[in-house]
Design a protein around this motif. Structure first.
Motif, PDB file in Angstrom:
ATOM      1  N   TYR A 124       0.835  -1.190   0.000  1.00 24.78           N
ATOM      2  CA  TYR A 124       0.000   0.000   0.000  1.00 24.78           C
ATOM      3  C   TYR A 124       0.868   1.237   0.000  1.00 24.78           C
ATOM      4  O   TYR A 124       1.882   1.291   0.698  1.00 24.78           O
ATOM      5  N   TYR A 125       0.490   2.234  -0.802  1.00 21.11           N
ATOM      6  CA  TYR A 125       1.278   3.458  -0.903  1.00 21.11           C
ATOM      7  C   TYR A 125       0.876   4.448   0.189  1.00 21.11           C
ATOM      8  O   TYR A 125      -0.298   4.735   0.371  1.00 21.11           O
ATOM      9  N   THR A 126       1.861   4.960   0.929  1.00 21.21           N
ATOM     10  CA  THR A 126       1.591   5.851   2.044  1.00 21.21           C
ATOM     11  C   THR A 126       1.800   7.316   1.694  1.00 21.21           C
ATOM     12  O   THR A 126       1.582   8.190   2.515  1.00 21.21           O
ATOM     13  N   GLY A 127       2.243   7.595   0.475  1.00 16.54           N
ATOM     14  CA  GLY A 127       2.620   8.948   0.108  1.00 16.54           C
ATOM     15  C   GLY A 127       4.122   9.119   0.114  1.00 16.54           C
ATOM     16  O   GLY A 127       4.648  10.083  -0.432  1.00 16.54           O
ATOM     17  N   TYR A 128       4.825   8.174   0.716  1.00  8.87           N
ATOM     18  CA  TYR A 128       6.290   8.225   0.791  1.00  8.87           C
ATOM     19  C   TYR A 128       6.921   6.934   0.274  1.00  8.87           C
ATOM     20  O   TYR A 128       7.990   6.945  -0.322  1.00  8.87           O
ATOM     21  N   SER A 129       6.283   5.803   0.536  1.00  6.89           N
ATOM     22  CA  SER A 129       6.824   4.524   0.103  1.00  6.89           C
ATOM     23  C   SER A 129       5.695   3.505   0.019  1.00  6.89           C
ATOM     24  O   SER A 129       4.586   3.749   0.482  1.00  6.89           O
ATOM     25  N   TRP A 130       6.004   2.348  -0.579  1.00  6.96           N
ATOM     26  CA  TRP A 130       5.067   1.240  -0.643  1.00  6.96           C
ATOM     27  C   TRP A 130       5.349   0.326   0.540  1.00  6.96           C
ATOM     28  O   TRP A 130       6.456  -0.183   0.691  1.00  6.96           O
ATOM     29  N   VAL A 131       4.361   0.128   1.393  1.00  9.39           N
ATOM     30  CA  VAL A 131       4.533  -0.681   2.599  1.00  9.39           C
ATOM     31  C   VAL A 131       3.763  -1.983   2.446  1.00  9.39           C
ATOM     32  O   VAL A 131       2.775  -2.058   1.717  1.00  9.39           O
ATOM     33  N   CYS A 132       4.233  -3.020   3.121  1.00  9.54           N
ATOM     34  CA  CYS A 132       3.564  -4.317   3.044  1.00  9.54           C
ATOM     35  C   CYS A 132       2.327  -4.322   3.928  1.00  9.54           C
ATOM     36  O   CYS A 132       2.373  -3.903   5.084  1.00  9.54           O
ATOM     37  N   ALA A 133       1.225  -4.776   3.355  1.00 15.60           N
ATOM     38  CA  ALA A 133      -0.016  -4.911   4.105  1.00 15.60           C
ATOM     39  C   ALA A 133      -0.290  -6.392   4.317  1.00 15.60           C
ATOM     40  O   ALA A 133       0.182  -7.243   3.585  1.00 15.60           O
ATOM     41  N   THR A 134      -1.057  -6.708   5.327  1.00 11.15           N
ATOM     42  CA  THR A 134      -1.368  -8.101   5.621  1.00 11.15           C
ATOM     43  C   THR A 134      -2.873  -8.319   5.495  1.00 11.15           C
ATOM     44  O   THR A 134      -3.648  -7.387   5.630  1.00 11.15           O
ATOM     45  N   PRO A 135      -3.313  -9.547   5.247  1.00  5.59           N
ATOM     46  CA  PRO A 135      -2.489 -10.733   5.073  1.00  5.59           C
ATOM     47  C   PRO A 135      -2.151 -10.971   3.614  1.00  5.59           C
ATOM     48  O   PRO A 135      -2.601 -10.235   2.752  1.00  5.59           O
ATOM     49  N   THR A 136      -1.378 -12.018   3.326  1.00  6.04           N
ATOM     50  CA  THR A 136      -1.203 -12.492   1.965  1.00  6.04           C
ATOM     51  C   THR A 136      -2.128 -13.682   1.771  1.00  6.04           C
ATOM     52  O   THR A 136      -2.476 -14.364   2.716  1.00  6.04           O
TER      53      THR A 136
END
Length: 198
Positions: A124-136
């Motif tokens: 997910y994009y936070t405005g600064y970087s793409w972060v991992c969201a859960t679950p897979t």
């Protein structure tokens, strides 16, 4: 401009981008003649691209991203004149991205969906970087995504489920779709009115 296959297109503020095989990205700007004149851009990646997305905030700040059959999301902040590897988490090694979608940057939000050999994963994009969201989802492949503020949806080879988030992609839940067929794309006009196709 190119003879390569093109897999995705995005339009924003009279700019048109298309992305495809062998890292191909082409662009037509707002000053292009009617009918469009496209120029090839250097995406700095050699593998096939399957998705492209752009967003612009109320102050004119732009952000664009392309991704595909590789471990990286490539980003641009100047309408594709320069593409760089986007900051992103490394909790999962994503090998194929099928869909990215961004909302207005003044909200600092956007959505990304990725697929690995082990199954689906999300960023997910936070405005600064793409972060991992859960679950897979280890047995499912995601092909389409759409975001709207804190809301987001994703569809794919999910056996009749549509996944959604209400907290900017940090957690995801599912609802039953009226069809168990593979869904390839999803888009929403409002928080309550959406269409998924496959």
């Amino acid at each position: 401009t190119t003879t390569e296959d093109l897999h995705a297109v995005a339009c924003e503020s009279y700019h048109v981008f298309a992305a495809g095989a062998k890292g191909t990205v082409v662009h037509s700007g707002p000053t292009a003649p009617v009918g469009g004149t496209f120029a090839k851009q250097q995406s700095n990646i050699a593998s096939d691209l399957y998705t492209v997305t752009f967003a612009i905030d109320g102050k004119g700040k732009t952000y664009g991203a392309v991704a595909g059959n590789n471990a990286y999301i490539m980003e641009t902040k100047d309408w594709g004149k320069k593409w760089d590897v986007a900051p992103q988490c490394s909790a999962f090694v994503f090998e194929t991205f099928y869909s990215l979608h961004l909302t207005a940057l003044d909200k600092g939000l956007g959505a990304g969906v990725a697929v690995t050999k082990q199954g689906g994963g999300m960023k997910y994009y936070t405005g600064y970087s793409w972060v991992c969201a859960t679950p897979t989802y280890k047995t499912e492949v995601m092909y389409g995504t759409h975001s709207m503020g804190k809301l987001g949806w994703t569809v794919g080879q999910t056996g009749g489920k549509i996944y959604y988030t209400v907290d900017e992609g940090w957690t995801w839940k599912s609802v039953t779709a009226p069809s168990k067929e593979t869904l390839r794309a999803v888009t929403f006009a409002t928080a309550k009115l959406g269409v998924a196709v496959g």
